[in-house]
Design an enzyme around this catalytic site. Sequence first.
Site, PDB file in Angstrom:
ATOM      1  N   THR A 247       0.844  -1.190   0.000  1.00 19.68           N
ATOM      2  CA  THR A 247       0.000   0.000   0.000  1.00 19.68           C
ATOM      3  C   THR A 247       0.882   1.245   0.000  1.00 19.68           C
ATOM      4  OG1 THR A 247      -1.842  -1.067   1.110  1.00 19.68           O
ATOM      5  CG2 THR A 247      -1.678   1.318   1.358  1.00 19.68           C
TER       6      THR A 247
ATOM      7  N   ASN B  68      -3.391 -11.316   6.236  1.00 15.99           N
ATOM      8  CA  ASN B  68      -3.164 -10.087   7.013  1.00 15.99           C
ATOM      9  C   ASN B  68      -4.394  -9.490   7.684  1.00 15.99           C
ATOM     10  OD1 ASN B  68      -0.629 -10.504   6.044  1.00 15.99           O
ATOM     11  ND2 ASN B  68      -0.572  -8.727   4.702  1.00 15.99           N
TER      12      ASN B  68
ATOM     13  N   ASN C  90      -3.442  -7.003  12.356  1.00 13.76           N
ATOM     14  CA  ASN C  90      -4.827  -6.527  12.406  1.00 13.76           C
ATOM     15  C   ASN C  90      -5.670  -7.292  13.426  1.00 13.76           C
ATOM     16  OD1 ASN C  90      -4.907  -4.292  10.645  1.00 13.76           O
ATOM     17  ND2 ASN C  90      -4.946  -5.634   8.850  1.00 13.76           N
TER      18      ASN C  90
ATOM     19  N   HIS D 185      -6.548 -11.302  -2.003  1.00 19.75           N
ATOM     20  CA  HIS D 185      -5.867 -11.059  -0.721  1.00 19.75           C
ATOM     21  C   HIS D 185      -6.661 -11.743   0.387  1.00 19.75           C
ATOM     22  CE1 HIS D 185      -3.394  -9.408   2.257  1.00 19.75           C
ATOM     23  NE2 HIS D 185      -3.443  -8.123   1.988  1.00 19.75           N
TER      24      HIS D 185
END
Length: 360
Positions: free
Chosen positions: A27, A178, A235, A175
């Site tokens: 990102t 994470n 996270n 994705h």
Amino acid sequence: MKNSKLLSAFNSQNLNLKNHVVMAPMTRSRAINNLPNNIMATYYSQRATAGLIITEATSPSKNGLGYINIPAIYSKEQITGWKKTTQAVHNNNGKIFLQIMHTGRIGHQLNLPKGGEVMAPSAIQAAGEVLTSEGLKPFPIPLEMTTTDIKQTQKEFVEAAKNAIEAGFDGIEIHAANGYLADQFLNKGTNQRTDNYGGSVENRTRFLIELTKEIAKEIGNNKTAIRISPYGVFNDMALYKEISETYYYLIEKLNTLDLAYLHMVSLSEDIPEGFLEDLGKEFSGNVIFNGGFGFDLERAEKVVFENDKNLVSIGFPFIANPDLVERIERGADYNEPNQDTLYTFGKEGYIDYPILETTK
């Protein structure tokens, strides 16, 4: 590292690359108003000497845009914006996959466009804060997804994949790592559902397996890939007893789909020794290993020598070194990244790093 296997061509049934070096998704927050733009096209094209580029996480819908200034691919304008990147990369003889990510509970209403909702498998709030237009805010309690929400979200992923192909991408990466939505379905700490999408290993993997099948059906198995992070706690993800069982079952099901590759992240200290290597051997297709290889090239070389289906992805070093592959080949020093500009909005610390010819 001249004549190394890391820098040699990679050829398989579903993936052909000019070397074994993959640029990992990172990102960078340059997509103002969630639109891919010209400086993003420049950024990726500068790094096209990688065998494969995987883009930064890109949302398939309004609901998935949990962070400020991350790109999306659900509108015509966004597709047009991404075409600038794919054309620029292909003009530099590169290949590029789009990573599709729905943030799920990791986001905030202030970051979503009108009509977007923060939703997740279960209404469980993540610990911590997220940056919004009004500063740092605690993560909200997400809406628990209904079965209708789940089916709609899967459709949004499929449409995003089709849009990616329209935009000129060589393929897509789901994705499922994470701590984002697909990973939230896999994890017992974030998925406490009692229906067909929660509880057992079969049920917790159902969301991801279903949408992977649908995407592969629409765009082709050789253009479909997936990223996972077993034992990852990023996270606010929890460790649970059935982690290994969950991922071995997932791999068993994915093996029937003949995907382009499996991308595995190894950032957790809780991963049992040898687990990712064993999981990679269980997967029948190409495997990309991620985790510090840019700073340990001997280990990277060892990984690609161990199995003809192995590649390595490199993240952080690519930020400040658009010519990273050439630096590896020549044994040159790396540029140091500007930490202050990792997630800012302009060209500085993004497309202005020197290449070897201009480095003193």
